[in-house]
Motif scaffolding. Sequence first.
Motif, PDB file in Angstrom:
ATOM      1  N   ASN A 118     -26.692  28.831  49.585  1.00 57.15           N
ATOM      2  CA  ASN A 118     -25.483  29.585  49.905  1.00 57.15           C
ATOM      3  C   ASN A 118     -25.551  30.877  49.101  1.00 57.15           C
ATOM      4  O   ASN A 118     -25.411  30.863  47.877  1.00 57.15           O
ATOM      5  CB  ASN A 118     -24.225  28.811  49.499  1.00 57.15           C
ATOM      6  N   THR A 119     -25.774  31.983  49.769  1.00 57.72           N
ATOM      7  CA  THR A 119     -25.905  33.251  49.065  1.00 57.72           C
ATOM      8  C   THR A 119     -25.294  34.349  49.921  1.00 57.72           C
ATOM      9  O   THR A 119     -24.425  34.093  50.753  1.00 57.72           O
ATOM     10  CB  THR A 119     -27.377  33.514  48.679  1.00 57.72           C
ATOM     11  N   ILE A 122     -26.307  40.913  49.416  1.00 55.17           N
ATOM     12  CA  ILE A 122     -26.566  41.669  48.187  1.00 55.17           C
ATOM     13  C   ILE A 122     -27.402  40.847  47.218  1.00 55.17           C
ATOM     14  O   ILE A 122     -28.408  41.328  46.673  1.00 55.17           O
ATOM     15  CB  ILE A 122     -25.242  42.132  47.546  1.00 55.17           C
ATOM     16  N   HIS A 123     -27.018  39.602  46.992  1.00 56.45           N
ATOM     17  CA  HIS A 123     -27.787  38.754  46.077  1.00 56.45           C
ATOM     18  C   HIS A 123     -29.186  38.476  46.617  1.00 56.45           C
ATOM     19  O   HIS A 123     -30.169  38.505  45.866  1.00 56.45           O
ATOM     20  CB  HIS A 123     -27.053  37.435  45.837  1.00 56.45           C
ATOM     21  N   TRP A 124     -29.291  38.193  47.901  1.00 57.42           N
ATOM     22  CA  TRP A 124     -30.590  37.854  48.475  1.00 57.42           C
ATOM     23  C   TRP A 124     -31.546  39.045  48.421  1.00 57.42           C
ATOM     24  O   TRP A 124     -32.740  38.886  48.139  1.00 57.42           O
ATOM     25  CB  TRP A 124     -30.422  37.354  49.898  1.00 57.42           C
ATOM     26  N   VAL A 142     -33.935  29.179  53.954  1.00 54.02           N
ATOM     27  CA  VAL A 142     -32.764  29.294  54.825  1.00 54.02           C
ATOM     28  C   VAL A 142     -31.613  29.740  53.943  1.00 54.02           C
ATOM     29  O   VAL A 142     -31.274  29.062  52.968  1.00 54.02           O
ATOM     30  CB  VAL A 142     -32.436  27.956  55.511  1.00 54.02           C
ATOM     31  N   VAL A 143     -31.035  30.894  54.253  1.00 57.01           N
ATOM     32  CA  VAL A 143     -29.955  31.446  53.442  1.00 57.01           C
ATOM     33  C   VAL A 143     -28.713  31.610  54.315  1.00 57.01           C
ATOM     34  O   VAL A 143     -28.797  31.991  55.480  1.00 57.01           O
ATOM     35  CB  VAL A 143     -30.371  32.778  52.784  1.00 57.01           C
ATOM     36  N   HIS A 145     -26.116  33.585  54.680  1.00 59.81           N
ATOM     37  CA  HIS A 145     -25.651  34.799  55.354  1.00 59.81           C
ATOM     38  C   HIS A 145     -26.512  35.151  56.564  1.00 59.81           C
ATOM     39  O   HIS A 145     -26.082  35.929  57.416  1.00 59.81           O
ATOM     40  CB  HIS A 145     -25.617  35.977  54.375  1.00 59.81           C
ATOM     41  N   GLN A 146     -27.704  34.570  56.648  1.00 60.01           N
ATOM     42  CA  GLN A 146     -28.554  34.809  57.814  1.00 60.01           C
ATOM     43  C   GLN A 146     -28.372  33.744  58.887  1.00 60.01           C
ATOM     44  O   GLN A 146     -28.466  34.045  60.079  1.00 60.01           O
ATOM     45  CB  GLN A 146     -30.020  34.885  57.388  1.00 60.01           C
ATOM     46  N   CYS A 147     -28.105  32.503  58.479  1.00 61.78           N
ATOM     47  CA  CYS A 147     -27.963  31.430  59.474  1.00 61.78           C
ATOM     48  C   CYS A 147     -26.509  31.201  59.873  1.00 61.78           C
ATOM     49  O   CYS A 147     -26.237  30.479  60.835  1.00 61.78           O
ATOM     50  CB  CYS A 147     -28.586  30.135  58.969  1.00 61.78           C
ATOM     51  N   GLY A 148     -25.553  31.785  59.123  1.00 61.64           N
ATOM     52  CA  GLY A 148     -24.146  31.677  59.480  1.00 61.64           C
ATOM     53  C   GLY A 148     -23.489  30.372  59.101  1.00 61.64           C
ATOM     54  O   GLY A 148     -22.392  30.064  59.571  1.00 61.64           O
ATOM     55  N   ALA A 149     -24.133  29.592  58.235  1.00 61.20           N
ATOM     56  CA  ALA A 149     -23.569  28.305  57.816  1.00 61.20           C
ATOM     57  C   ALA A 149     -23.815  28.102  56.333  1.00 61.20           C
ATOM     58  O   ALA A 149     -24.896  28.407  55.824  1.00 61.20           O
ATOM     59  CB  ALA A 149     -24.193  27.159  58.605  1.00 61.20           C
ATOM     60  N   GLU A 150     -22.804  27.582  55.645  1.00 62.57           N
ATOM     61  CA  GLU A 150     -22.905  27.303  54.220  1.00 62.57           C
ATOM     62  C   GLU A 150     -22.887  25.799  53.981  1.00 62.57           C
ATOM     63  O   GLU A 150     -22.148  25.068  54.643  1.00 62.57           O
ATOM     64  CB  GLU A 150     -21.736  27.944  53.462  1.00 62.57           C
TER      65      GLU A 150
END
Length: 210
Positions: A118-119, A122-124, A142-143, A145-150
């Motif tokens: 979960n990121t 900016i952090h990534w 898998v991060v 903000h790219q996959c749209g799920a936390e």
Amino acid sequence: MKAFIGKHISEVRMIRVLVTDLGNVILRYDGAAGLARIQAKSGVQNAAEIFSKLIAELGYGKGQTESKAFFRRVKEELRLQMSFEEFCTAWSDVFEEDWDVINLLLQARVEKRYILSNTNDIHWTWIQQRHSKMLSLFDGAVVSHQCGAEKPDPAAYQQIVALSQRRPDEHLFIDDLPENVEGARQFGFDAILHTDLASLRAALSERNLI
């Protein structure tokens, strides 16, 4: 590879894929330091509280708001005296590689190793620029903000399964937050709550992975 026999003798797992969180597992994370820098440049007293609410409200961790738009809202709400670049550095310069943990995970007898975090953008971006050697040791990431799920949303764990092409029960997940570990178990992963190196080593040894 030996099968892992859990507490119930009838439950046999063959772990082929290791999945790890980033913050406070393979990267030490001092979020309080970043918030303190932001507070120091803010015109409001409860900057950390407002900031956390904005992250959730704008869905920034799920990629629902672009980074500069996110910053503009943060700057307005916190009356922040920082440029975008200064903000990115202040918020992101909080990570330190934990090579004791990284090297231990690299010893695990598995086919693939992935990161599930979960990121945010900016952090990534910061992590990719400054910790590229460490990231290159893993087979993928898998991060949120790219996959749209936390995490602990099942959709986050499903992204890993899609990447690995292995059954859920062939995955071992490591995270420092109980809710994410429980979410992984509910999804079908084996999972370890990370607290310290010795406990992690023991948990991997119990599963015959090291």
